[in-house]
Design a protein around this motif. Structure first.
Motif, mmCIF file in Angstrom:
data_model
loop_
_atom_site.group_PDB
_atom_site.id
_atom_site.type_symbol
_atom_site.label_atom_id
_atom_site.label_comp_id
_atom_site.label_asym_id
_atom_site.label_seq_id
_atom_site.Cartn_x
_atom_site.Cartn_y
_atom_site.Cartn_z
ATOM 1 N N GLU A 131 17.208 -76.717 39.497
ATOM 2 C CA GLU A 131 18.695 -76.535 40.198
ATOM 3 C C GLU A 131 18.870 -77.131 41.532
ATOM 4 O O GLU A 131 19.646 -77.797 41.945
ATOM 5 N N ARG A 132 17.716 -76.205 42.371
ATOM 6 C CA ARG A 132 17.932 -76.452 43.827
ATOM 7 C C ARG A 132 17.653 -78.100 44.186
ATOM 8 O O ARG A 132 18.095 -78.566 45.282
ATOM 9 N N ALA A 133 16.622 -78.464 43.486
ATOM 10 C CA ALA A 133 16.426 -79.985 43.510
ATOM 11 C C ALA A 133 17.384 -80.682 43.122
ATOM 12 O O ALA A 133 17.236 -82.268 43.198
ATOM 13 N N GLY A 134 18.234 -80.488 42.064
ATOM 14 C CA GLY A 134 19.484 -81.319 41.481
ATOM 15 C C GLY A 134 18.716 -81.999 40.660
ATOM 16 O O GLY A 134 19.206 -83.192 40.473
ATOM 17 N N MET A 135 17.859 -81.418 39.812
ATOM 18 C CA MET A 135 17.059 -82.443 38.649
ATOM 19 C C MET A 135 17.161 -81.812 37.535
ATOM 20 O O MET A 135 17.171 -80.551 37.544
ATOM 21 N N PRO A 136 17.253 -82.669 36.371
ATOM 22 C CA PRO A 136 17.085 -81.819 34.873
ATOM 23 C C PRO A 136 15.736 -81.191 34.888
ATOM 24 O O PRO A 136 14.550 -81.534 35.412
ATOM 25 N N MET A 137 15.599 -80.241 34.187
ATOM 26 C CA MET A 137 14.268 -79.536 34.001
ATOM 27 C C MET A 137 13.101 -80.363 33.687
ATOM 28 O O MET A 137 12.100 -79.913 34.358
ATOM 29 N N MET A 138 13.177 -81.219 32.785
ATOM 30 C CA MET A 138 12.112 -81.831 32.205
ATOM 31 C C MET A 138 11.754 -82.856 33.361
ATOM 32 O O MET A 138 10.559 -82.962 33.550
ATOM 33 N N ASP A 139 12.539 -83.428 34.092
ATOM 34 C CA ASP A 139 12.105 -84.225 35.098
ATOM 35 C C ASP A 139 11.512 -83.617 36.105
ATOM 36 O O ASP A 139 10.670 -84.213 36.832
ATOM 37 N N TYR A 140 11.949 -82.362 36.588
ATOM 38 C CA TYR A 140 11.463 -81.538 37.696
ATOM 39 C C TYR A 140 9.730 -81.056 37.104
ATOM 40 O O TYR A 140 8.777 -81.367 37.891
ATOM 41 N N VAL A 141 9.693 -80.317 36.140
ATOM 42 C CA VAL A 141 8.484 -79.737 35.474
ATOM 43 C C VAL A 141 7.477 -80.939 35.343
ATOM 44 O O VAL A 141 6.360 -80.930 35.792
ATOM 45 N N MET A 142 7.661 -81.989 34.437
ATOM 46 C CA MET A 142 6.895 -83.075 34.071
ATOM 47 C C MET A 142 6.713 -84.137 35.038
ATOM 48 O O MET A 142 5.689 -84.846 35.270
ATOM 49 N N GLY A 143 7.903 -84.639 35.484
ATOM 50 C CA GLY A 143 8.106 -85.984 36.173
ATOM 51 C C GLY A 143 7.229 -85.807 37.418
ATOM 52 O O GLY A 143 7.000 -86.733 38.212
ATOM 53 N N GLY A 144 7.354 -84.564 37.955
ATOM 54 C CA GLY A 144 6.539 -84.289 39.441
ATOM 55 C C GLY A 144 5.058 -84.412 39.453
ATOM 56 O O GLY A 144 4.259 -84.266 40.175
ATOM 57 N N VAL A 145 4.296 -84.501 38.042
ATOM 58 C CA VAL A 145 3.190 -84.330 37.774
ATOM 59 C C VAL A 145 2.265 -85.864 38.053
ATOM 60 O O VAL A 145 3.112 -86.656 37.443
ATOM 61 N N ASP A 146 1.388 -85.914 38.774
ATOM 62 C CA ASP A 146 0.693 -87.203 39.005
ATOM 63 C C ASP A 146 0.617 -87.882 37.566
ATOM 64 O O ASP A 146 -0.075 -87.460 36.443
ATOM 65 N N ARG A 147 0.649 -89.312 37.569
ATOM 66 C CA ARG A 147 0.752 -89.901 36.137
ATOM 67 C C ARG A 147 -0.637 -89.819 35.668
ATOM 68 O O ARG A 147 -0.854 -89.694 34.360
ATOM 69 N N SER A 148 -1.562 -90.017 36.378
ATOM 70 C CA SER A 148 -3.136 -90.179 35.927
ATOM 71 C C SER A 148 -3.582 -88.745 35.372
ATOM 72 O O SER A 148 -4.066 -88.778 34.242
ATOM 73 N N PHE A 149 -3.211 -87.730 35.980
ATOM 74 C CA PHE A 149 -3.604 -86.544 35.634
ATOM 75 C C PHE A 149 -2.796 -86.339 34.232
ATOM 76 O O PHE A 149 -3.371 -85.554 33.440
ATOM 77 N N LYS A 150 -1.425 -86.570 34.317
ATOM 78 C CA LYS A 150 -0.699 -86.231 33.154
ATOM 79 C C LYS A 150 -1.274 -86.775 31.631
ATOM 80 O O LYS A 150 -1.308 -86.273 30.875
#
Length: 306
Positions: A131-150
């Motif tokens: 909420e503080r970042a103004g992002m949906p939960m899924m975008d915040y939690v998973m979107g912030g992870v490096d793509r190759s590591f994900k």
């Protein structure tokens, strides 16, 4: 049978209805076909009166072959593991108590601070950070992870699930604010490999915390988590992930080609070779010093003899 008797019999007979199909609520994503979206798990802080049932494994062929966007499928799968996982922790809470002690042969009352272990549900922390970042939960939690590591995380946890385990994710991306409100053992707010600004910030998260969701109680889930971690120790490197801290921080998972793992558990033979080289250098310096000392002693004795 008369017409009246037939009518009476029809009224008395129970009406049989066809069973209506049960529809599970799926996580919505316009890019994903409805039939392959993971099912939404119960809320983490909901009552837990009955033993938890491990979720069925997801068919990797179905995910990778039928999804329009493989990256979206991976995010959706990992998000489902995150949602179904209770966010539980034990924190230390200081409290003051009046106690009676003996001082100078007299009993006196003093105030002392004791530490009490308290169970905490920390699901609110990611919610507040998103909420503080103004992002949906899924975008915040998973979107912030490096793509190759994900991608590595996806393959590892999917394999664990197919091996009969019940992996879950308690934490993935964390920004500086989220790290600042984390409890227990943790890195500085901006230096977390979960995604601190010093490490690159959003989109560069290189850590995730994993536990097992199998078990009716916290003790049961801890035991099943230990089995999951042992599986990761045995097979994780096949997928490019491992636990850099082992028992010091058991749930913490990182890529084996990352700086964090290399700093704590990586290097293997190279690391040992470096240690051996340092040892040889110390021994050589010690031997050189001893030889010089013997030479000085011999010279001094020769002078005295003359």
């Amino acid at each position: 049978m008369s017409e009246q008797e037939a009518v009476a019999t029809a009224k008395a007979a129970p009406t049989v209805h066809e069973a209506e199909p049960v529809v599970e609520a799926a996580l919505s994503d316009p890019a994903l076909p409805v039939d392959i979206q993971p099912l939404q798990a119960p809320v983490a802080n909901s009552p837990d009166p009955e033993p938890r049932v491990a979720k069925p494994a997801v068919d990797s062929v179905e995910i990778l072959d039928e999804c329009w966007d493989v990256n979206a499928c991976i995010d959706r799968y990992l998000w489902a593991l995150y949602q179904r996982t209770p966010k539980e922790d034990t924190i230390k809470v200081p409290e003051q108590r009046q106690v009676t002690v003996k001082r100078k042969k007299k009993m006196v009352t003093v105030t002392r601070t004791f530490t009490r272990l308290v169970d905490e549900d920390f699901a609110w922390k990611d919610t507040k950070a998103a909420e503080r970042a103004g992002m949906p939960m899924m975008d915040y939690v998973m979107g912030g992870v490096d793509r190759s590591f994900k991608l590595k995380l996806f393959h590892a946890l999917l394999a664990a699930e197919q091996a009969g385990l019940s992996p879950g994710i308690t934490s993935a991306f964390r920004d500086d604010y989220r790290q600042s409100i984390a409890s227990g053992l943790k890195a500085a707010s901006n230096k977390s490999y979960h995604g601190g600004s010093f490490r690159g910030g959003y989109g560069h998260g290189l850590a995730a915390d994993i536990v097992s969701t199998d078990g009716a109680t916290r003790d049961d889930r801890w035991r099943s988590s230990e089995r999951l971690w042992k599986w990761v120790d045995a097979h994780g490197k096949e997928f490019g992930v491992a636990r850099p801290y082992l028992g010091f921080d058991p749930p913490h998972l990182a890529p084996i080609d990352g700086k964090e793992y290399a700093a704590h558990r990586g290097g293997g033979e190279t690391r040992q070779a470096t240690l051996d080289a340092k040892t040889r250098s110390r021994h050589a310096a010690r031997d050189s010093h001893a030889a010089a000392k013997r030479a000085r002693t011999a010279k001094s004795s020769k002078v005295r003899t003359i």
